[in-house]
Design an enzyme around this catalytic site. Structure first.
Site, PDB file in Angstrom:
ATOM      1  CG  LEU D 238      28.488 -10.851  14.201  1.00 10.07           C
ATOM      2  CD1 LEU D 238      28.276  -9.653  15.101  1.00 10.07           C
ATOM      3  CD2 LEU D 238      29.955 -11.265  14.207  1.00 10.07           C
ATOM      4  CG  ASP D 239      27.468  -9.492  10.667  1.00  9.40           C
ATOM      5  OD1 ASP D 239      27.270  -8.473  11.343  1.00  9.40           O
ATOM      6  OD2 ASP D 239      28.596  -9.855  10.295  1.00  9.40           O
TER       7      ASP D 239
END
Lengths: 296, 296, 296, 296
Positions: D238-239
């Site tokens: 994520l990210d």
């Protein structure tokens, strides 16, 4: 003094080739094949065509020289004979390790001069500075402290031609680039003709706005919300030469003309530094009254 | 459609006071004491003097109205009598909740128009749009879809005066602001005189560079490295009115005139939006041919 | 060396008043009326409330002193008794002409140090520099050339406490501001406690990204498209103090970690310079772990 | 609606070749000679080597197809056999005129969605939009108005896997790019694996600062002076995917968390638009966890 990391290290084995010619199919193939056959390893290649049809072809490339199968001079001769002639190229081959010689002309403002001196001394600009020439004697101490010769050539209404001649004599054969670091004298066409596309000026406005004198005062009177600076090659037309770089800074109603001047000086430093760096790194090709700048 | 958070929410209880007058000691004391005694709570206060000595005094403040000890009209009357008269003030008191009425004049370019419509409809610009007027019929569908009246007033060499008169009739008493969202007609002095400092234009260059027609083509031909846009109040002098906001975008030798136009349109949208927002939020005071802009 | 126009000239007659207190109606009236009655002429007034209801009130104003009806000390005493006490204010009154004393702590990087020295010597930063302290002796020549005392205090794992004590002794009573110009030692809480909100650091990343060591290497590995620098007050938590200023520069896949470092150093110079200038001009108020910065 | 000039017009005769391979001498010669012999005219050529020695070779070029001596498919086959195989190239050949199919996944925020829809409809983004998928039904009207199919697939804790499967079925074989236009669901590794380097997300912070939820609130609490947005390819972390583009906007102590959100949304629009445009124009090559972006 610590030597800073350099945005474009003058690698000992890096060569650069710049080409301008009428566009036609096959140029990239001819150039890259020539270099490949001579043992050059291309590490950076940036090409631009001014128009998809019948435009001008511009190329800047970097290659590594250790595997070259011939001398540097032989490479140049071969390139002219086997490639350049056929395509009608203007071209130059340079070695990154061979620093360009940069003379600085200045009047009384020291902010741009100091930036150039300081950067060059730290090894942050790939240049040597053979001399500084000024129409005033004010900045002698600042310059000589760096071990750089300082020539004071006073300019008056009467002696302008002789003063220019004196400067030309000092410069002759000694420089690859002349930087006008806020030099407040207009150079004659004769002077400019001696150094075509080799004189870089910083104008303290966002050209073509506010040509001529006192641009910060002009900008303040017009109430603009951004002020700027422009670095360009000097031509016979004042403030009209090919633009290399520009930038701006935000101002507001709270800023006086003196504020604009102070804020603008920081923009001038930054803009001229970038233009000079790009010239020193062979990133600029003049295209009529414009420039092609192959930025990293 | 989701309503976005607004950079300057039109708080239901927020009032704004703008003042211009000759500077002298005691003004802030007089104004703030007046408001304090009437139960106003100042929450934002921004002052500017054009010169430390004998300059002009500019003030923008926001205050909260719940504790006011008198009606809005009484407050205005009292302020005029007890404070404004003494200091020779030009002033205005507005309520943030009272949205300004913004008419849009447009020709065929839709990029700026759409930005204004879309932002206003989302509640992101504190305005209502009573009408759009155009010298072409092209954008009718886009506008009417939002439920906004669209008036097509064709303009030719012959009927310019009548066309303007027709527009003025539509606008009369209906608007607080007129936005020229790339309206390609020059307004007559008579038109401008009806709406002094209430007409905002977007010019597609970094004024004062490239006044007049085809600024992107002019910019391309000059080889500038930044293009810009300028939003200004319309006056009788074409492209010479007080500048509210400007911005620029970087371009290179790779960009064609069409690229400059496309890149510039994004700058136009952004610059006009900011100028319009500041006007709607009572952040702009005209000072001769300049503006004082109290930015958040 | 020419003295540049200064963005914020330390006017001989300008005083500044900074206030922090719980917000309530009437503060501006009380303060401005007090100053008016004592003959002060307010020329700049910038106020901020952290919240419309029950927030904190922050104020920075400039006023002219020639008409004052009492001494500077009497003004301070009167203000404390008649105004500050009632509203529970933290406040300070300063004279623009009274330059702050700025000590610089540095290790081996000279780029930020040189900018501060050079700007101060030109009169472009309103400060004096009573001393430079370094844990290395490398930059002595650069500093002493400006006539500024250079103290070399070597720091090792063993003598950290004594070294800090030595520095504190040199600084005691001699400075209004301590600038860490790329000083590569972590100051102890005891040191920081002696100079609360008086130590400004420059961190070579866009905080809170890339805390700790080698931020340019970290940034390169993450493949960010912008690198930055952050200037903040030093607190006990490393890299966590109130941020005063930040800025960024664009980078690309063509840039090596060394490029990022070189480009970043220019951002560091610019960001620290702005933070220091704002502190010297009394434009910064600390608000918990944030800052209120009244920019011109 | 007027069709804007496009920064990168999908020229009817323009083809693009992208190459990644281990660097070695002779690649440019081989590629350009191959194309020359097949009648292609190279009009843009941009090359990057990740390291002068033993690095990775990246190339993007544009060439004109009218003079090709064979079919498009034959060209591809020949290139694989005569050039790509020898150098171990990953490569792709595309036609500018063949617009990519872009699906948009969205939740409730409309600002980024509208920008993409509007730009695509005007011909300003070289794409078609076969569908919009949302976990809410709110934006159906806005999307269907453009004649684009809108699929509402509700996602809850229970049905996440089925919902993803439903989306994957709709997307299968229909799309060249999936844009998460503020889609507030985390995609599973299984979903991502179906579309490697084909899913672009916009994160509303300047990554790696403020990962996770509520980045604007986090930014406000930290007191940063710039907020940003980051567009990246989606990976399992994520990210953490390869960053394509980032930008920032200046904020001050006067801005509330709601202000940061509003200002940030403009940055999100701009950043995602640029990332998507570059992907659509075949300007992005993924290099491990970074990107090479050949910007115009």
């Amino acid at each position: 003094m610590e030597t800073s990391a350099n945005p474009a290290p003058a690698d000992a084995t890096t060569a650069r080739l710049l080409i301008t010619c009428p566009d036609q199919p096959g140029i990239i193939s001819a150039v890259s094949t020539f270099l490949y056959h001579h043992g050059a390893n291309i590490t950076d290649f940036d090409q631009h065509a001014s128009d998809p049809r019948e435009g001008t072809f511009f190329l800047r490339m970097e290659f590594q020289t250790p595997g070259l199968d011939c001398s540097w001079d032989a490479l140049k001769n071969n390139f002219q004979q086997s490639v350049a002639k056929k395509y009608g190229m203007e071209w130059r081959l340079t070695l990154a390790a061979q620093k360009k010689r940069m003379a600085i002309l200045v009047s009384r403002h020291d902010h741009v001069l100091m930036e150039l001196l300081w950067r060059t001394m730290r090894g942050d600009l790939p240049a040597t500075i053979p001399m500084v020439i000024s129409n005033h004697d004010d900045l002698r101490g600042e310059v000589e402290r760096f071990g750089i010769p300082y020539h004071h050539i006073a300019v008056s209404g009467d002696n302008k031609a002789e003063a220019e001649q004196q400067a030309l004599s000092l410069l002759e054969g000694q420089v690859d680039l002349i930087v006008l670091a806020r030099y407040m004298q207009i150079l004659s066409p004769a002077f400019v003709a001696q150094h075509p596309h080799r004189i870089i000026n910083i104008h303290h406005s966002f050209l073509p706005a506010f040509v001529g004198a006192n641009p910060y005062q002009q900008a303040w009177e017009r109430g603009v919300k951004l002020i700027g600076a422009t670095s360009h090659y000097v031509t016979d037309d004042l403030d009209q030469g090919p633009i290399i770089e520009q930038n701006v800074a935000r101002v507001s109603h709270r800023n006086s003309p003196a504020d604009l001047k102070a804020l603008g000086q920081d923009v001038e430093r930054q803009v001229l530094l970038r233009a000079v760096r790009w010239h020193l790194e062979d990133r600029v090709i003049v295209d009529g009254n414009k420039t092609v700048v192959f930025v990293k």
